[in-house]
Write a protein that holds these residues in place. Structure first.
Motif, mmCIF file in Angstrom:
data_model
loop_
_atom_site.group_PDB
_atom_site.id
_atom_site.type_symbol
_atom_site.label_atom_id
_atom_site.label_comp_id
_atom_site.label_asym_id
_atom_site.label_seq_id
_atom_site.Cartn_x
_atom_site.Cartn_y
_atom_site.Cartn_z
ATOM 1 N N PRO A 1 0.838 -1.204 0.000
ATOM 2 C CA PRO A 1 0.000 0.000 0.000
ATOM 3 C C PRO A 1 0.869 1.250 0.000
ATOM 4 O O PRO A 1 2.094 1.154 0.105
ATOM 5 C CB PRO A 1 -0.752 -0.116 1.327
ATOM 6 N N ALA A 2 0.239 2.444 -0.124
ATOM 7 C CA ALA A 2 0.987 3.700 -0.028
ATOM 8 C C ALA A 2 1.696 3.756 1.324
ATOM 9 O O ALA A 2 2.843 4.166 1.427
ATOM 10 C CB ALA A 2 0.055 4.887 -0.210
ATOM 11 N N TYR A 3 0.978 3.334 2.346
ATOM 12 C CA TYR A 3 1.459 3.339 3.722
ATOM 13 C C TYR A 3 1.178 2.017 4.391
ATOM 14 O O TYR A 3 0.146 1.414 4.117
ATOM 15 C CB TYR A 3 0.615 4.310 4.543
ATOM 16 N N TYR A 4 2.004 1.640 5.319
ATOM 17 C CA TYR A 4 1.572 0.600 6.252
ATOM 18 C C TYR A 4 0.767 1.281 7.357
ATOM 19 O O TYR A 4 0.849 2.492 7.551
ATOM 20 C CB TYR A 4 2.786 -0.139 6.823
ATOM 21 N N ASP A 5 -0.024 0.483 8.073
ATOM 22 C CA ASP A 5 -0.877 1.036 9.116
ATOM 23 C C ASP A 5 -0.068 1.789 10.171
ATOM 24 O O ASP A 5 1.006 1.351 10.570
ATOM 25 C CB ASP A 5 -1.656 -0.088 9.805
ATOM 26 N N GLY A 6 -0.610 2.902 10.638
ATOM 27 C CA GLY A 6 -0.010 3.662 11.729
ATOM 28 C C GLY A 6 -0.298 2.995 13.071
ATOM 29 O O GLY A 6 -0.991 1.977 13.150
ATOM 30 N N ILE A 7 0.222 3.622 14.110
ATOM 31 C CA ILE A 7 0.186 3.003 15.441
ATOM 32 C C ILE A 7 -1.241 2.818 15.972
ATOM 33 O O ILE A 7 -1.573 1.780 16.561
ATOM 34 C CB ILE A 7 1.070 3.816 16.437
ATOM 35 N N ILE A 8 -2.105 3.798 15.743
ATOM 36 C CA ILE A 8 -3.487 3.688 16.239
ATOM 37 C C ILE A 8 -4.273 2.677 15.399
ATOM 38 O O ILE A 8 -5.071 1.895 15.921
ATOM 39 C CB ILE A 8 -4.190 5.070 16.222
ATOM 40 N N ILE B 1 -11.189 -3.459 15.792
ATOM 41 C CA ILE B 1 -12.639 -3.252 15.697
ATOM 42 C C ILE B 1 -13.107 -3.383 14.244
ATOM 43 O O ILE B 1 -14.106 -4.036 13.960
ATOM 44 C CB ILE B 1 -13.006 -1.874 16.286
ATOM 45 N N SER B 2 -12.365 -2.773 13.309
ATOM 46 C CA SER B 2 -12.812 -2.799 11.904
ATOM 47 C C SER B 2 -12.860 -4.238 11.366
ATOM 48 O O SER B 2 -13.740 -4.571 10.568
ATOM 49 C CB SER B 2 -11.915 -1.916 11.033
ATOM 50 N N LEU B 3 -11.929 -5.092 11.818
ATOM 51 C CA LEU B 3 -11.948 -6.481 11.341
ATOM 52 C C LEU B 3 -13.208 -7.207 11.801
ATOM 53 O O LEU B 3 -13.759 -8.042 11.089
ATOM 54 C CB LEU B 3 -10.699 -7.240 11.807
ATOM 55 N N ARG B 4 -13.687 -6.867 13.009
ATOM 56 C CA ARG B 4 -14.940 -7.466 13.486
ATOM 57 C C ARG B 4 -16.119 -6.994 12.655
ATOM 58 O O ARG B 4 -17.023 -7.778 12.338
ATOM 59 C CB ARG B 4 -15.165 -7.101 14.954
ATOM 60 N N ILE B 5 -16.106 -5.717 12.311
ATOM 61 C CA ILE B 5 -17.189 -5.185 11.472
ATOM 62 C C ILE B 5 -17.123 -5.838 10.083
ATOM 63 O O ILE B 5 -18.142 -6.251 9.529
ATOM 64 C CB ILE B 5 -17.091 -3.644 11.371
ATOM 65 N N ILE C 1 -12.347 4.211 12.118
ATOM 66 C CA ILE C 1 -12.420 2.737 12.150
ATOM 67 C C ILE C 1 -13.063 2.194 10.875
ATOM 68 O O ILE C 1 -12.532 1.285 10.230
ATOM 69 C CB ILE C 1 -13.180 2.271 13.418
ATOM 70 N N ILE C 2 -14.217 2.776 10.490
ATOM 71 C CA ILE C 2 -14.927 2.318 9.280
ATOM 72 C C ILE C 2 -14.073 2.541 8.027
ATOM 73 O O ILE C 2 -14.196 1.829 7.027
ATOM 74 C CB ILE C 2 -16.287 3.058 9.105
ATOM 75 N N ASP C 3 -13.180 3.534 8.085
ATOM 76 C CA ASP C 3 -12.284 3.789 6.959
ATOM 77 C C ASP C 3 -11.406 2.566 6.663
ATOM 78 O O ASP C 3 -10.892 2.427 5.552
ATOM 79 C CB ASP C 3 -11.414 5.025 7.249
ATOM 80 N N GLY C 4 -11.245 1.690 7.648
ATOM 81 C CA GLY C 4 -10.487 0.461 7.402
ATOM 82 C C GLY C 4 -11.321 -0.631 6.734
ATOM 83 O O GLY C 4 -10.794 -1.528 6.074
#
Ligand code: MPG
Ligand code: MPG
Ligand code: C5P
Ligand code: CA
Ligand code: CA
Length: 345
Positions: A145-152, A160-164, A213-216
């Motif tokens: 990706p452009a970025y890897y995930d940040g710390i938060i 949470i997003s994976l559960r959704i 969160i939903i952005d994920g």
């Protein structure tokens, strides 16, 4: 033609997170350029420029795998398949297993580690868990990706997003619909900052964190169900820039009612948000690799900025959040300009 021969199994008919396990092996192999054929018992082998034989039922978790040469396909100590070259055809006389053994005796072959899990009725729960964890933007998942995930994102949002996403997997919702929904959530959150009461601010902060969160989820569903698209990726990023601006604009408008100088701060914070995204995306466009520069960097990626706004709302101290974004974001932008000049790439 590159040919993949996959030993069929009852388990491939099972569904996992919205798709059959058959599709979950077929699509990645097709994406790697193979024509996929499932077989039972023995099979005929037509001429091909390379042969991929998968003997054990597996779920491949790694993304964007490159397969070429002669390889033993290995995951955590178990071999689940072989990649052979054109000359394999000469070893085949009706008995596939014998042909494999003779080919292995005659040819030197390297092992290639591929993140995969052996499929059985007993480990479907584990497979589901690993499949979900393969969706996060981290190095180990083989994503670029452009970025890897940040710390938060890593420590909070993805949990949470994976559960959704797990809940959404069986439903007919498209990644682009989630992208637009996530944006609309940010519009509602932004508007609530204008009401100037602590309760409204607190709710706005919670909604902004929910938006983060939903952005994920759009990306997770896209990767989970092989529904990625260029337009979706573009829209996701572009709507994030609109949301960044709108959130900071509304907070600034609210703060400016006590002191007009907050417009200066808000302006700098909005610019900082843009420049962090732009330096990353421009890097990817020019260097054609994930932006991951320097061991020392200020963590002020989008997940962190939105979390600062969430905290600022909870503590009724949004000015501090906006100051941190303005100062740290602009310093990190400058740092990137300097660090990249001397980076060995
Ligand atoms: C409101 C103060 C707003 C002033 C904004 C000052 C900007 C601060 C930092 C920006 C630094 C950015 C780095 C630039 C790098 C460029 C490459 O209002 C003051 C009262 O309490 C309100 O009642 O504090 C108050
Ligand atoms: C506000 C209650 C908030 C709890 C106060 C705790 C403050 C403690 C530390 C502040 C540290 C700031 C960290 C912010 C980080 C930002 C990046 O306020 C309740 C109003 O008066 C209503 O208008 O109810 C109210
Ligand atoms: O997990 P996250 O949302 O950050 O992942 C972003 C990536 O997900 C995009 O770069 C793109 O590959 C994919 N995506 C997509 N369609 C969307 C949203 C995201 O293909 N609507
Ligand atoms: Ca997204
Ligand atoms: Ca987005």
């Amino acid at each position: 033609m590159k040919l993949a021969l996959v030993r069929d199994s009852e388990i491939y008919n099972r569904k996992l997170l919205g798709l059959t396990l058959r599709d979950r092996i077929k699509v990645p192999l097709e994406r790697a350029g193979f024509k996929v054929r499932f077989f039972n018992g023995d099979t005929s082998v037509e001429r091909a420029e390379s042969y991929l034989i998968i003997n054990e039922p597996v779920l491949i978790l790694e993304r964007d795998i490159e397969l070429n040469g002669r390889k033993l396909l290995v995951s955590d100590g178990f071999t689940f398949g072989y990649l052979f070259e054109e000359d394999f055809h000469a070893f085949f006389d009706g008995d596939l297993q014998m042909a494999i053994e003779r080919y292995l005796q005659r040819n030197s072959i390297e092992a290639q580690q591929i993140w995969a899990v052996k499929l059985s009725d007993e480990n479907l729960k584990l497979s589901e868990k690993l499949l979900l964890s393969s969706l996060v933007k981290a190095k180990r998942t083989g994503l670029k990706p452009a970025y890897y995930d940040g710390i938060i994102a890593r420590t909070l949002n993805r949990r949470i997003s994976l559960r959704i996403s797990k809940y959404l997997a069986d439903r007919n919702v498209t990644p682009n619909q989630i992208t637009v929904l996530s944006f609309l959530i940010s519009v509602i959150g932004s508007a609530l900052f204008l009401l100037n009461s602590y309760l409204a601010t607190l709710i706005a902060g919670i909604i902004i964190q929910l938006h983060s969160i939903i952005d994920g989820c759009d990306g997770e569903i896209a990767r989970l169900k092989f529904m990625e698209s260029k337009y979706g990726a573009w829209l996701d990023g572009v709507l994030d820039r609109y949301a960044d601006f709108l959130i900071i604009f509304c907070i600034t408008l609210s703060l400016s009612q006590t002191n007009g100088l907050y417009w200066v701060l808000g302006f700098l914070a909005a610019f900082a948000s843009f420049i962090i995204a732009y330096t990353g995306d421009k890097y990817v466009a020019v260097y054609r690799q994930t932006y991951n520069s320097g061991s020392f960097k200020i963590p002020i990626t989008r997940d962190v900025r939105l979390f600062l706004i969430f905290l600022g709302a909870v503590f009724n101290a949004l000015a501090i959040s906006v100051i941190l974004i303005a100062v740290l974001g602009n310093i990190e932008g400058l740092r990137r300009i300097i660090a990249l000049r001397s980076a060995k790439l």
